[in-house]
Structures are given as structure tokens and as C-alpha cells.
Scaffold this motif. Structure first.
Motif, mmCIF file in Angstrom:
data_model
loop_
_atom_site.group_PDB
_atom_site.id
_atom_site.type_symbol
_atom_site.label_atom_id
_atom_site.label_comp_id
_atom_site.label_asym_id
_atom_site.label_seq_id
_atom_site.Cartn_x
_atom_site.Cartn_y
_atom_site.Cartn_z
ATOM 1 N N ALA A 162 -0.842 14.369 -4.237
ATOM 2 C CA ALA A 162 -1.445 12.905 -4.824
ATOM 3 C C ALA A 162 -0.793 11.943 -3.845
ATOM 4 O O ALA A 162 -1.561 10.836 -3.429
ATOM 5 C CB ALA A 162 -1.088 12.768 -6.218
ATOM 6 N N PHE A 163 0.533 11.635 -3.868
ATOM 7 C CA PHE A 163 1.164 10.914 -2.927
ATOM 8 C C PHE A 163 0.558 10.904 -1.364
ATOM 9 O O PHE A 163 0.469 9.684 -0.815
ATOM 10 C CB PHE A 163 2.629 11.222 -2.863
ATOM 11 N N LEU A 164 0.473 12.050 -1.084
ATOM 12 C CA LEU A 164 -0.328 11.925 0.400
ATOM 13 C C LEU A 164 -1.610 11.478 0.499
ATOM 14 O O LEU A 164 -2.182 10.701 1.494
ATOM 15 C CB LEU A 164 -0.207 13.726 0.893
ATOM 16 N N THR A 165 -2.383 11.901 -0.354
ATOM 17 C CA THR A 165 -3.663 11.249 -0.707
ATOM 18 C C THR A 165 -3.542 9.766 -0.509
ATOM 19 O O THR A 165 -4.427 9.113 0.071
ATOM 20 C CB THR A 165 -4.565 11.899 -1.755
ATOM 21 N N ARG A 166 -2.706 9.126 -1.293
ATOM 22 C CA ARG A 166 -2.675 7.600 -1.513
ATOM 23 C C ARG A 166 -2.455 7.206 -0.164
ATOM 24 O O ARG A 166 -3.141 6.020 0.360
ATOM 25 C CB ARG A 166 -1.751 7.176 -2.461
ATOM 26 N N TRP A 167 -1.548 7.715 0.784
ATOM 27 C CA TRP A 167 -1.385 7.261 2.007
ATOM 28 C C TRP A 167 -2.395 7.668 3.255
ATOM 29 O O TRP A 167 -2.693 6.794 3.935
ATOM 30 C CB TRP A 167 0.091 8.065 2.436
#
Length: 428
Positions: free
Chosen positions: A192-197
Motif C-alpha cells: 500500500a505504501f508503494l502504491t501511494r508513492w
């Protein structure tokens, strides 16, 4: 497999473990038991549960079956992330891992075409570094340095998730694009962190191959699932894995969203206060392996808690349906003697479109702090409404909310959405 045949397989596993593993023979003899004494389920429950500590102390000679070494053909070595405080070294036969994985995937129709005869899916992993199986999975290593023997590419990420620099995130996105995987195996909070970035950078996460996703390692929160679903879209099958590094796939999420426990390769028990629980009641998962020739485990206490529902699932699978409650060491302990599980906390939070990440932490005084990262859609009433729900759930203990810009990971590198210093201290 019928209940009778399954229990016969359990008895065979007990006899095999007794004859072939030094630890389990001592465990049985110390309790005045031999395999021939186990004739019924009541007899079976006389065997005290085994634990990570037993296998940590006995590894490798005491727990490997006779005739096997760590260099035997098809033996895969693993090391756990250390969620419970110490990392656990273990091993598993590659074909046992594949067999358990196939049973798990079998409940999700979206994974039907992933393994075709003669094909070998390309895997990328994005998870906490302690779960990587790569000694040097730093941002400065090359792709070639991080490709495992089975072809899995391990993507790099900082040990403290939110401290991952932009250049390292760009590198992970570039490598997914270059490697063209069929399957992403991810920690849901990390992904989810990677998708936000990726949104921030105007990037997509795609592959010319049919992409699938398995989430594992930590509790999949509704907040993380919302972000992943929104970013990846409905065409990417996503399944939540119930698993442990030393056992592989203990269960999987079906295409209708229910979690199923694998009772083909394992004999599962749900136990509380030394007794089996009823359907609808929460219990710790004990597992006994079936036909594990390398490291048979009998009544292995996983530390993970579930509620068996006893319900049939419309997906068509007859594997038992469970609700995930979370690790026992992460449960919030209330002053009136009740406990609130990480799963229950997550149900109260919901998918919360106005926040990106949260952690509920119970201090040694029993009070709780709920820290969260808001996003641009947050409104003043959102926090107040959540605070009221949490206060009701956690009463009589107090809870306060804090909007923050950073939340640290655990020592293991995992990001746990719910932790309790009371429960963790009590487990020591």
C-alpha cells in the motif's frame, strides 16, 4: 479426506515423528506417552503443544528427521522475521511447500491459470527485509544479487518502511517493470505504501503477463486493502495468505473474500484454555503436519488466533472458514479482563478512506494511543467519529488519537497495525 482418514494420518505423523526426530521422542517420553497411546482425539489432546522455542533450540539436529540434513535434495531453508522477538531458523521440502500453496490457491478462481503444465511463474517479492531470504537486499544491490534460486526477485525496501527514500522506491517500480512478473508476493502494508508513492510519481504497477498478487507476512488491514484494490483495479486477482515461514501456506482467501484454513496438509485445532473452541469462539491455531518427512510438527502452537465460523462458503471450497483475529502477543488487554484482538480493532477502523496508515499501541499502563497518517480527503469529523468508536470498543481503558507524519516499524521490520506492550510482556 474424511475425519477418520485425517485422524489416521495424524496418528501416522505422530509415530513418524516419534521414531525419527530426537526432540519429539523426548517430548512424548517426558509426558509418559508413546504413539500407541494415541487412539482417540482425547488421547491426542494429552500431547502438550509444541512451540517455536522447541524448534529454535532443537534446530537442526534435534528436529530434522533421520536421514535428512540441510543440504539434502529439495530442502529449502528459511528464517522467520522475528515478530515474536527471536528469528526462527527452519527448513521445508520444496514439494511440500508447493503442495500447500496449490491447496491454498485452489480456493480462489482468479489463480486457476497461474500454474500451467510446464510453466514457471515469475515472482517478485516486496516485503520487510527480514522476510526477504536475501542477505544483502539493500537498495545498492543489483537485481541479480536478489534473485533467489527459485527465480523470485526480491525488491528492496528500507528496514523502517516510511524511511524508504524516493530513489529506492523508483528502483523497485523500475525492477517490477523490467522483470515482468506473473505474481507479486507482498506485505500488504508495504505494498500500500508503494502504491501511494506510485500515484505520487505518476507510475503504474503492471506486467505484460497476467498479474496476480498474494498478500502475507502481516495482518491485511482494510485500509491497506482499499488502497491496493483502488490502485491495481479489479483485473488483478488478490488473495490474502494465512501462512508462516516454517510451514508455508496454512490457508488462503477465496475469490469471495473468505479466509479458508488448509485441512488437507494440516490437522488444525483452535484451542483456548487448553480446550477446543466452539464455532464462533476465538482460539489459538495449533497445527499438526500431514506427511511432512523433514520436520514433522505435532500440535504446533502458532501464536495466531482465529475464530472458526463453521459456515459453508458459497465459493464452493469445503476448507473451513475462519476470521483472522491476529497474534496473541498483539491483543489489547482491558482492565475488566476482556481482550480486543487486532482483527476487532481493524473492523472498528474499517477501510477509512481518509487515512493511509494506522497503528494502535497499548502502553504498559493499559492506555492506548492510535496514531494515523491522514490523507487529503480527511475532514474534521472523521477523527471524532473514529475516536468515539474506539473509545467504546476499548473501554474502560483510555484511548487518544494522534495525527502524525511518521510511524515506525517494529524491530523485525514488519509494520504491525496493533501492538500491546502488556500482551508482549506477558508472553515472555
Amino acid at each position: 479426506m474424511t475425519d477418520s482418514l485425517l485422524f489416521d494420518a495424524v496418528r501416522e505423523e505422530i509415530a513418524y515423528a516419534f521414531e525419527n526426530t530426537a526432540f519429539f521422542r523426548k517430548h512424548m517420553e517426558a509426558n509418559g506417552l508413546r504413539p500407541e497411546d494415541i487412539r482417540s482425539l482425547a488421547d491426542f489432546r494429552r500431547i502438550p503443544p509444541t512451540s517455536k522455542g522447541h524448534y529454535r533450540r532443537g534446530f537442526p539436529a534435534g528436529v530434522l528427521a533421520k536421514g535428512y540434513t540441510l543440504t539434502s535434495p529439495n530442502v529449502m531453508r528459511f528464517q522467520s522475521s522475528g515478530t515474536s522477538g527471536e528469528r526462527l531458523n527452519s527448513a521445508i521440502m520444496s514439494y511440500d511447500l508447493a503442495r500447500r500453496q496449490a491447496t491454498g490457491f485452489g480456493v480462489h478462481r482468479g489463480f486457476d491459470g497461474l500454474w500451467q503444465p510446464g510453466s514457471r511463474p515469475r515472482l517478485c517479492r516486496f516485503a520487510p527485509p527480514n522476510c526477504s531470504d536475501v542477505e544483502c537486499a539493500t537498495g545498492f544491490s543489483t537485481m541479480e544479487d536478489r534473485i533467489l534460486a527459485d527465480g523470485t526477485l526480491v525488491l528492496t525496501v528500507a528496514h523502517d518502511l516510511l524511511a524508504t527514500p524516493e530513489w529506492q522506491i523508483v528502483k523497485a517500480l523500475d525492477e517490477i517493470e523490467q522483470y515482468q512478473p506473473d505474481l507479486l508476493v507482498v506485505d500488504p502494508t508495504h505494498f500500500a505504501f508503494l502504491t501511494r508513492w506510485a500515484r505520487r510519481l505518476g507510475r503504474k504497477i503492471t506486467s505484460p503477463r497476467k498479474l496476480h498478487m498474494v498478500c502475507g507476512y502481516t495482518l491485511m488491514t482494510r485500509v491497506a486493502r482499499r488502497q491496493i484494490d483502488e490502485f491495481m483495479g479489479p483485473e488483478v486477482p488478490i488473495g490474502d495468505m494465512i501462512g508462516m515461514s516454517e510451514l508455508g501456506y496454512l490457508g488462503f482467501q477465496c475469490h469471495l473474500g473468505q479466509r479458508h484454513i488448509n485441512d488437507r496438509e494440516f490437522y488444525p485445532e483452535f484451542v483456548r484454555d487448553d480446550r477446543p473452541v466452539e464455532n464462533g469462539e476465538m482460539g489459538e491455531l495449533y497445527v499438526t503436519t500431514i506427511d511432512d518427512g523433514l520436520i514433522p510438527r505435532i500440535r504446533y502452537a502458532t501464536g495466531d488466533w482465529f475464530t472458526p465460523t463453521g459456515e459453508a462458503c458459497p465459493c464452493g471450497s469445503d476448507l473451513p472458514v475462519v476470521r483472522i483475529e491476529g497474534r496473541g502477543t498483539h491483543m489489547v488487554r482491558l482492565r475488566d479482563g476482556r481482550v480486543v484482538t487486532p482483527g476487532a480493532v481493524d473492523a472498528v477502523v474499517g477501510d477509512a478512506p481518509w487515512l493511509d496508515l494506522y497503528k494502535l499501541e497499548q502502553g504498559e499502563d493499559g492506555d492506548c494511543t492510535f496514531r494515523y497518517l491522514p490523507n487529503d480527503t480527511a475532514r474534521p469529523g472523521d477523527e471524532a467519529a473514529l475516536e468515539a468508536r474506539l473509545a467504546e470498543t476499548l473501554a474502560p481503558n483510555r484511548v487518544r488519537l494522534e495525527s502524525v507524519g511518521y510511524i515506525s516499524c517494529e524491530r523485525s521490520g514488519k509494520f504491525q497495525p496493533c501492538v500491546s506492550h502488556l500482551s508482549a510482556e506477558g508472553a515472555r
